[in-house]
Enzyme design. Structure first.
Site, PDB file in Angstrom:
ATOM      1  N   ASN A  60       0.791  -1.213   0.010  1.00 37.68           N
ATOM      2  CA  ASN A  60       0.099  -0.007  -0.015  1.00 37.68           C
ATOM      3  C   ASN A  60       0.856   1.238  -0.163  1.00 37.68           C
ATOM      4  OD1 ASN A  60      -2.746  -1.417   0.184  1.00 37.68           O
ATOM      5  ND2 ASN A  60      -2.039  -2.079   2.210  1.00 37.68           N
ATOM      6  N   CYS A  69      -5.199  -7.212  -4.219  1.00 36.36           N
ATOM      7  CA  CYS A  69      -5.751  -6.082  -4.722  1.00 36.36           C
ATOM      8  C   CYS A  69      -6.421  -6.542  -6.031  1.00 36.36           C
ATOM      9  CB  CYS A  69      -4.763  -5.123  -4.726  1.00 36.36           C
ATOM     10  SG  CYS A  69      -5.400  -3.354  -5.539  1.00 36.36           S
ATOM     11  N   GLY A  70      -7.758  -6.311  -6.139  1.00 39.30           N
ATOM     12  CA  GLY A  70      -8.214  -6.796  -7.541  1.00 39.30           C
ATOM     13  C   GLY A  70      -7.970  -5.610  -8.616  1.00 39.30           C
ATOM     14  N   ASN A 165     -11.154  -2.363   5.227  1.00 37.91           N
ATOM     15  CA  ASN A 165     -11.660  -1.716   4.295  1.00 37.91           C
ATOM     16  C   ASN A 165     -13.303  -1.478   4.498  1.00 37.91           C
ATOM     17  OD1 ASN A 165      -9.142  -1.230   3.030  1.00 37.91           O
ATOM     18  ND2 ASN A 165      -9.578  -3.211   1.680  1.00 37.91           N
ATOM     19  N   GLU A 182     -10.121   2.687   1.887  1.00 35.70           N
ATOM     20  CA  GLU A 182      -9.130   1.565   1.981  1.00 35.70           C
ATOM     21  C   GLU A 182      -7.890   1.995   2.968  1.00 35.70           C
ATOM     22  OE1 GLU A 182      -7.432  -0.238  -1.540  1.00 35.70           O
ATOM     23  OE2 GLU A 182      -8.506   1.038  -2.883  1.00 35.70           O
ATOM     24  N   CYS A 192     -11.703   0.347  -5.823  1.00 35.93           N
ATOM     25  CA  CYS A 192     -11.118  -0.766  -5.213  1.00 35.93           C
ATOM     26  C   CYS A 192     -11.733  -1.800  -5.807  1.00 35.93           C
ATOM     27  CB  CYS A 192     -11.479  -0.710  -3.579  1.00 35.93           C
ATOM     28  SG  CYS A 192     -10.791  -2.195  -2.663  1.00 35.93           S
ATOM     29  N   GLY A 193     -10.963  -2.906  -6.163  1.00 29.45           N
ATOM     30  CA  GLY A 193     -11.743  -4.222  -7.228  1.00 29.45           C
ATOM     31  C   GLY A 193     -12.062  -5.251  -5.825  1.00 29.45           C
TER      32      GLY A 193
END
Length: 248
Positions: A60, A69-70, A165, A182, A192-193
């Site tokens: 991050n 993380c998508g 999140n 996030e 955000c996926g």
């Protein structure tokens, strides 16, 4: 060191190739800084792996590590395909949460997301019901009629209370609108996926949406999530914004 900057529907990432694992927390904070660095929500390190196309380390912007993380999964799949690390418009790579498989078609990338885990469905906070769902990282999800207002202080409080999140979403049969705070960025991000998938999971379990929907994050970009043969698929366009030389 050469780094590539990607945007996946407003969620932006710095990606580069390395040959060995090491602690890059300080580098992530430096490169992701919006004023003094390249600027990004996260940093992806692409590493060799004997069984998969590659392995990643995801940081991050505050230097903390995240398992999944998508949006970054779609960006790094495109990066790896362009670099010849993965072949035949497919990418298979190891994340901290498990193996991700992605399909690349030009700038459109679809990731097969990890099976979600519904941890809790009756968290009562501030007069509404939240679900806690792990889609590679944990997410709180609330469904609302109106998401034009997002109380960042409430989201920040819940983020620290549950170490996750925080998402609010609105749903119709074929569309979800999502806003996400996030952790690791410590603010609302444009997309955000894993958060969008978590919202899909709750809305689908409650019978509010179909098996395939359009999803609009804060960026306003159009993405798709579907449930096909038990696999949650997350698709949308990615953009390579620039390549830069920096110092490791």
């Amino acid at each position: 060191m050469t780094v590539t900057k990607y945007s996946a529907n407003g969620n932006d990432f710095i990606i580069f190739i390395a040959q060995e694992k090491k602690d890059r927390r300080e580098l992530a904070k430096k490169l992701c800084h919006r004023q003094n660095g390249v600027g990004a929500d996260g940093m992806v390190v692409v590493l060799p792996h004997k069984d998969y196309d590659f392995e990643w380390e995801f940081y991050n912007s505050d230097g903390s590590l995240a398992n999944m993380c998508g949006n970054a999964s779609r960006a790094v799949a495109h990066f790896a395909h362009e670099k010849g690390i993965s072949k035949n418009s497919k990418a298979e790579f190891l994340t901290g949460a498990g193996v991700i498989r992605a399909t690349i078609n030009g700038l459109y990338v679809v990731s097969d997301m990890l099976p979600p885990k519904i941890i809790e469905t009756n968290i009562q906070e501030d007069g509404e019901i939240w679900w806690l769902i792990d889609t590679g990282v944990p997410h709180l999800v609330a469904i609302r009629e109106n998401i034009s207002e997002f109380d960042i202080e409430q989201a920040r409080r819940l983020r620290h209370k549950y170490n996750c999140n925080v998402n609010i979403c609105k749903a119709s049969k074929d569309t979800i609108w999502v806003r996400t705070y996030e952790r690791g960025v410590e603010n609302e991000t444009l997309a955000c996926g894993t958060g969008m998938v978590a919202c899909f999971v709750r809305c689908h379990k409650e019978g509010l949406i179909d098996d395939i929907v359009k999803v609009f994050p804060t960026s306003g970009d159009e993405l798709y999530i579907s449930l096909e043969d038990g696999i949650y698929k997350f698709g949308g366009k990615v953009t390579k914004t620039f390549i830069a030389e920096t110092i490791d």
